[in-house]
Design an enzyme around this catalytic site. Structure first.
Site, PDB file in Angstrom:
ATOM      1  N   VAL A 135     -28.968 -62.496  38.600  1.00 42.83           N
ATOM      2  CA  VAL A 135     -28.691 -62.786  40.005  1.00 42.83           C
ATOM      3  C   VAL A 135     -28.484 -61.475  40.779  1.00 42.83           C
ATOM      4  O   VAL A 135     -28.082 -61.503  41.931  1.00 42.83           O
ATOM      5  CB  VAL A 135     -27.457 -63.705  40.180  1.00 42.83           C
ATOM      6  CG1 VAL A 135     -27.779 -65.116  39.756  1.00 42.83           C
ATOM      7  CG2 VAL A 135     -26.250 -63.192  39.409  1.00 42.83           C
ATOM      8  N   HIS A 136     -28.735 -60.351  40.132  1.00 42.78           N
ATOM      9  CA  HIS A 136     -28.541 -59.046  40.774  1.00 42.78           C
ATOM     10  C   HIS A 136     -29.899 -58.355  40.945  1.00 42.78           C
ATOM     11  O   HIS A 136     -30.458 -57.870  39.966  1.00 42.78           O
ATOM     12  CB  HIS A 136     -27.669 -58.131  39.904  1.00 42.78           C
ATOM     13  CG  HIS A 136     -26.298 -58.667  39.612  1.00 42.78           C
ATOM     14  ND1 HIS A 136     -25.481 -58.135  38.652  1.00 42.78           N
ATOM     15  CD2 HIS A 136     -25.606 -59.692  40.168  1.00 42.78           C
ATOM     16  CE1 HIS A 136     -24.337 -58.802  38.619  1.00 42.78           C
ATOM     17  NE2 HIS A 136     -24.385 -59.760  39.530  1.00 42.78           N
ATOM     18  N   LEU A 137     -30.409 -58.321  42.166  1.00 38.36           N
ATOM     19  CA  LEU A 137     -31.703 -57.662  42.395  1.00 38.36           C
ATOM     20  C   LEU A 137     -31.464 -56.481  43.337  1.00 38.36           C
ATOM     21  O   LEU A 137     -30.812 -56.638  44.367  1.00 38.36           O
ATOM     22  CB  LEU A 137     -32.697 -58.654  42.978  1.00 38.36           C
ATOM     23  CG  LEU A 137     -32.981 -59.756  41.961  1.00 38.36           C
ATOM     24  CD1 LEU A 137     -32.616 -61.111  42.508  1.00 38.36           C
ATOM     25  CD2 LEU A 137     -34.419 -59.739  41.504  1.00 38.36           C
TER      26      LEU A 137
END
Lengths: 512, 167
Positions: free
Chosen positions: A443-445
């Site tokens: 969920v970390h871009l």
């Protein structure tokens, strides 16, 4: 369905009868951690700010523990997105007023000093720990960042903690943006009490309170330009029944793209902006995550307690974090190979599960492309070092669960059997594991519009201004020159405050 | 004649039959009520409508391919997946799940769409002992009783109205 009454200054797609043209000083695209914070800071500074958000407005009172509904209404593309590669990495982004902060786990950590120092070495000005400290303090004060009240910590977290402590591993209590969170474990579906201090309940109302206007349900199609100067945006509203609605034209002196590390480079590209660095949309990092499930003899009731209470930091220098983070039954079933009666048998133990996982710092980068008709397409090919790191993270997570007393452990490796002891774990991992058998998500871009003063290396300046364009800024995790190695929200918010301050200073100096 | 407009992205009759047959294999065999399948399919339809066009097309095409692919298996003997009895459908699914890595990955994705919605049904959650709404109510009320004043102060702080809100 009860009509939602929006606060003053917030307009939803259903409120707009026809095409709309507005003028302002600054238009911000996106209302997540970067966008809402930028809007609040600039509105605080006296500028006339308009925020355009693609997602809908869903107030705290509308949040219920209804996973499918939350996926459809709060997440982009129902939470089903993929970074293509072998293995593919599933990812999710929020799409609603408040952005991903509405659906994240609420972890709030300062950027590690070693990361800030690395970014400084890589050409970012004014990014040292000393310079950033006051910004972190402001974030923490305004978003009520602090440790959990003890009564909100669940048995799953305590078991995980016990497992780590039995191994002698260093572990920290999480600091979270929360105001006496009661530990109801609903973070990912919209906090039903408002205890999680997402942008929906902090910087969005703060911006509105200072006179900003927010248009929800409106997808920005392009940034308008006059040569290399950004002049505003054009978007289209979407009705509740998904039918296309009227258009929105915003004329502004400054445009801030804050749609996240996937959407912002796509918007910039389809608006015709190019970076001399050739890195617009490149340099994507995403913290590959893997999930390990431990089944215990005792009842755990992981959903009684905060989503995530501790992180094992013993392996942070290796780029690995471990944590327990409960999920509802519906999401536990995703990715499992079990079906039918086998699945029913496994899920009968739901209340005895500890769902844990590892986050690993990237060793490679991916890319966001824009494909006509498909929109942004994300690719990310894990390399050998990254696969080894992910496998080590999975091993450490499994060891923690076994040390805590799990009698069965399910690994995120396609085709791997359950393990019931450290010996069985060693046996499974002794054999070769194909990279494509890793089951990864994130969920970390980050990183697709990297900041730095050298226009040959970076897409935007050290303060987020697009190199080679005027009046165009980026304010999201795309700014990061590299992976932050921990949950990124506080870094995004702190950078947004810092960069907004610089923008305001420039505005005062030059009249815009 | 009254014409009722079909909602966008509504599943076709054939797609519904395939999904129902697939759900019968991948979801637990003894659902709490027979009517769960109606709810699951309605939720899946809404979910697919919310996915990206490419994802939706891929998933729906995968279900169609599965339905047709069954004809070529010994269990199918020329019949589509949706036409197989549960026993044969299960055997057919197992055979396909032993196929290539790509097929297995796709089957897990397709299965996830069905099981996600099955396990999100309130009656299924209840059967697992998972009933979060009551827990949320109880803890939220405890929170307000215990920390009401501090919560109000924190909320003012976020809006920039409280003490210590300067830069």
């Amino acid at each position: 369905m009860t009509a939602v009454v929006a606060p003053k200054g917030l307009v939803t797609g259903d409120d707009v009868p026809g095409d709309l043209e507005v003028e302002c000083d600054v238009v911000v695209v996106g209302s997540g951690a970067g966008g809402a914070t930028t809007a609040a800071e600039l509105a605080d500074g006296g500028l006339d700010v308009v925020v355009v958000e693609e997602g809908g407005y869903h107030p705290t009172a509308s949040f219920a523990m209804d996973v499918p509904r939350a996926l459809r209404t709060l997440y982009r593309d129902a939470g089903v997105q993929t970074a293509f590669g072998r293995p593919p990495v599933a990812f999710s982004e929020g799409r609603c007023v408040g952005g991903s902060t509405v659906v994240n786990g609420g972890m709030s950590f300062r950027t590690p000093d070693r990361v800030l120092q690395r970014w400084a070495r890589e050409g970012v000005r004014a990014i040292t720990p000393e310079v950033m400290a006051p910004y972190f303090e402001r974030v923490e004060r305004r978003l009520s960042v602090g440790p959990q009240d003890p009564e909100s910590i669940g048995r799953d977290s305590e078991l995980f903690r016990a497992g780590a402590e039995r191994q002698g591993w260093r572990l920290i209590p999480n600091t979270r943006n929360q105001l006496h969170c009661c530990g109801c474990n609903a973070c990912l579906w919209g906090c039903p009490t408002g205890a999680k201090r997402s942008m929906l309940v902090t910087n969005v109302p703060r911006a509105l309170h200072r006179g900003a206007r927010l248009y929800a349900d409106c997808r920005v199609e392009r940034i308008t330009r006059d040569g290399e100067r950004a002049t505003g945006v054009v978007g289209r509203f979407r009705r509740r029944d998904r039918a296309p609605g009227p258009t929105l034209r915003v004329r502004a002196s400054v445009v801030v793209a804050a749609g996240g590390a996937v959407q912002s480079p796509a918007l910039l590209r389809r608006s015709g902006f190019r970076s001399a660095s050739g890195r617009l949309g490149r340099n994507l990092t995403l913290h590959p995550n893997a999930r390990v499930i431990g089944i215990f003899d005792e009842p755990v009731r992981g959903w009684h307690g905060v989503h995530q209470a501790y992180q094992v930091r013993e392996f942070i220098d290796e780029g690995i974090l471990l944590a327990a983070a409960n999920l509802p039954p519906a999401l536990v079933t995703l990715g499992l190979p079990h079906h039918g009666a086998e699945l029913a048998e496994l899920m009968a133990d739901y209340d005895r599960m500890v769902i844990a996982g590892c986050l690993v710092e990237d060793t490679t980068t991916g890319r966001v492309r824009t494909v006509p008709g498909l929109g942004p397409v994300v690719s990310y090919q894990l390399d050998g070092a990254g696969a080894r790191r992910a496998l080590r993270g999975i091993t450490l997570t499994a060891q923690t669960l076994l040390a805590a007393g799990a009698r069965r452990v399910l690994l995120p490796l396609r085709g791997a059997p359950e393990v019931r002891s450290p010996h069985e774990l060693d046996a499974v991992l002794a054999g070769p594991v194909a990279m494509s058998d890793l089951d990864l998500f994130t969920v970390h871009l980050m990183g697709t519009t990297r900041m730095g003063d050298d226009a040959r290396q970076a897409v935007v300046s050290s303060f987020g201004e697009f190199h080679g364009a005027t009046g165009l800024y980026v304010a999201d995790a795309g700014l990061f020159p590299g992976p932050v190695g921990i949950n990124p929200m506080e870094t995004i918010v702190a950078l947004a405050i810092r960069n907004a301050e610089e923008l305001l200073e420039k505005w005062r100096r030059h009249g815009r | 004649m009254i014409s009722v407009r079909k909602p966008d992205h509504a599943l076709s009759r054939r797609q519904r039959r395939t999904l129902r047959a697939f759900a019968g294999v991948v979801c637990p065999p003894d659902p709490p009520l027979d009517t769960v399948w109606t709810d699951v399919l309605a939720d899946v339809e809404r979910f697919l409508a919310a996915t990206a066009p490419g994802t939706r097309a891929l998933l729906l095409m995968s279900f169609t391919v599965l339905d047709e692919r069954a004809r070529l298996t010994p269990e199918g003997r020329g019949r589509r997946f949706a036409d197989l009895d549960r026993f044969r459908a299960e055997a057919c699914y197992r055979r396909l799940a032993r196929g290539s890595r790509r097929t297995r990955t796709l089957l897990i994705l397709m299965k996830g769409v069905l099981t996600l919605h099955y396990y999100a049904l309130p009656q299924v959650e209840e059967a697992l002992g998972y009933h979060p709404a009551a827990y949320v109510r109880a803890t939220a009320s405890r929170r307000t009783e215990r920390y009401g004043e501090q919560i109000r102060l924190g909320e003012r702080l976020a809006l920039g109205d409280g003490p210590g809100t300067g830069p």
